[in-house]
Scaffold this active site. Structure first.
Site, PDB file in Angstrom:
ATOM      1  N   GLY A  40       0.914  -1.319  -0.279  1.00  0.00           N
ATOM      2  CA  GLY A  40      -0.234  -0.454  -0.110  1.00  0.00           C
ATOM      3  C   GLY A  40       1.192   1.276   0.308  1.00  0.00           C
ATOM      4  CB  CYS A  42       2.992   2.462   5.128  1.00  0.00           C
ATOM      5  SG  CYS A  42       4.193   2.191   5.694  1.00  0.00           S
ATOM      6  CG  HIS A 441      20.126  14.684  33.309  1.00  0.00           C
ATOM      7  ND1 HIS A 441      19.849  15.831  33.611  1.00  0.00           N
ATOM      8  CD2 HIS A 441      21.492  15.232  33.931  1.00  0.00           C
ATOM      9  CE1 HIS A 441      21.170  17.042  33.042  1.00  0.00           C
ATOM     10  NE2 HIS A 441      21.898  16.627  32.912  1.00  0.00           N
TER      11      HIS A 441
END
Length: 459
Positions: A40, A42, A441
């Site tokens: 398709g 995509c 972090h």
């Protein structure tokens, strides 16, 4: 006599093959019908090829910025578009080969090439051959809209499909349409080296988003040298040498743009016109989208519709989820519904926009008491370290239930970070769950608790 199957799947996009394999594995004799190519939009001219091109464009962009990071490249940066296209083609072909091998190796599954049209409630015809099954699933997808502008039939133009064949760099790319598809191509080709002009019908880019999202995206694109015209009306085109001239009115003022290439990115239409749905009793809306219920059943007994063709989602991930919903209800005894799905999508510009749930405009329209948090990326350490501080993060929360209503993350890695909020929303957990979690972090995600800690009443 028609050839008999237990199930027929029409279309091999992001729902069809997966459902066809599941049905076949469940012991059903299944036909998968495809008229053009597996995978398709995509795989062939959507997600996979365009994000591959976006990746190449980003490398070119970062290479030109190398000196900002103390890196010397030793000369002018250039782009080999033939090599860019060849890389894209290799990645697409690998996906197609994998899909074809998977389908060919599945027992009980027959792949039939050709265009299908209904000839009765549970009967279709493909290239003169009649097929019938008690269960039929439609996954025929969509296609680009081509407007009826004066002169358009006489000039060469591109769509997101034909752009995939381009292996040269446009001198000046005119992009008609300032929404998701158009903006990705605009930034991509500007970074490759083209002059780019975007013309948008609405008063702002990506008009379904909140104004500050639209405005910031425009600022980002204009900073890269893209010209933007808004409130564009009365488009007309004509040949101009080897290129095209577009004339229009932008905000009531005349505008003329001479370009080498014209890309149409003004919307999508469902591929339903050739299916002869009336013969099967399948109802559509005024735009041709197949009407479905919460389990994706059409108005005709024994027929389902999945993916772009049903108008319930315009993304690969919603199409795949359609397959999951149908398979769960049919094969697993698991009651799943489209209405359980939380809206989530991304705009893959750089920085990307990750979106989930309601926009601020939708929250305001609902009238519910809400809280809002906004954090500019200039306050995010990881963004500063990476030299990518454009954009912001915004989240909206129900003041009474403390549930997250929606978010817009226009920032570095926003298309990934947004899933941390989506998962909390899917769990129906209060925002304090993620606010009180300890994030690593230095990352961008570590600022999500900070964002949620700065909520203020939506006024």
């Amino acid at each position: 006599m028609p050839k008999t199957f237990d199930a027929i799947v029409i279309g091999a996009g992001q729902s069809g093959p997966f459902l066809a394999v599941r049905l076949s594995q469940a012991g059903m004799k299944t036909a998968l019908i495809e008229r053009e190519h597996l995978g398709g939009t995509c795989v062939n001219d959507g997600c996979i090829p365009t994000k591959t091109l976006v990746a190449s464009a980003r490398v070119a962009y970062m290479a030109r910025r190398a000196a900002d990071y103390g890196v010397l490249t030793g000369g002018e940066i250039s782009v080999d578009m033939k090599a860019v296209k060849a890389r894209k083609d290799r990645i697409v072909q690998a996906s197609l080969d994998s899909l074809a091998s998977w389908i060919a190796g599945t027992e009980n599954l027959t792949l039939i090439w050709g265009s299908a049209r209904f000839t009765g409630p549970r009967t279709v015809e493909v290239e003169g051959e009649s097929l019938t099954a008690p269960r039929i699933f439609i996954n025929t997808g969509g296609r680009p809209t081509v407007p009826d502008w004066p002169g358009l039939a006489d000039v060469p133009y591109l769509t997101n499909t034909s752009m995939m064949a381009l292996d040269t760099l446009p001198d000046h790319l005119i992009v008609a349409g300032g929404s998701y598809i158009g903006l990705e191509f605009a930034q991509m080709y500007r970074r490759f080296g083209s002059q780019v002009t975007v013309l948008e019908y609405a008063d702002r880019l990506i008009a379904r988003e909140d104004p500050e999202v639209s405005d910031t995206v425009r600022e980002i694109l204009e900073a890269e040298g893209i010209t933007v015209h808004l409130a564009v009306r009365d488009n007309a085109v004509e040949r101009q040498g080897q290129g095209v001239r577009l004339t229009a009115k932008a905000g009531g003022n005349p505008v003329t743009v001479d370009g080498s290439h014209l890309l149409l990115a003004v919307g999508r239409l469902p591929n339903t016109g050739d299916l002869n749905l009336e013969a099967a009793g399948v109802e559509t809306d005024a735009r041709g989208y197949i009407q479905v219920d919460d389990e994706l059943r059409t108005s005709a007994d024994g027929i389902w519709a999945m993916g772009d063709v049903n108008g319930r989602g315009a993304f690969t991930h919603t199409s795949y989820n359609d397959f999951e919903i149908v398979a769960a209800n049919l094969l697993d005894g698991d009651k799943r519904r489209v209405s359980d799905r939380i809206t989530a999508y991304a705009l893959f510009t750089d920085p990307p926009l990750g979106r989930v749930g309601m926009s601020e405009a939708e929250v305001r329209a609902s009238g519910r008491p809400a809280l809002k948090g906004v954090l500019p990326m200039t306050r995010v350490g990881r963004a500063k370290e990476r030299g990518e501080t454009q954009g912001f993060m915004k989240v909206l929360v129900d003041r009474e239930t403390r549930l997250i209503l929606g978010a817009a993350l226009l920032c570095i890695e926003g298309d990934e970070i947004v899933h941390s909020l989506l998962d909390i929303m899917a769990a129906k957990a209060p925002y304090t769950v993620i606010q009180r979690s300890v994030h690593i972090h230095p990352t961008v995600s570590e600022l999500i608790p900070t964002l949620l800690g700065n909520l203020k009443p939506l006024e």
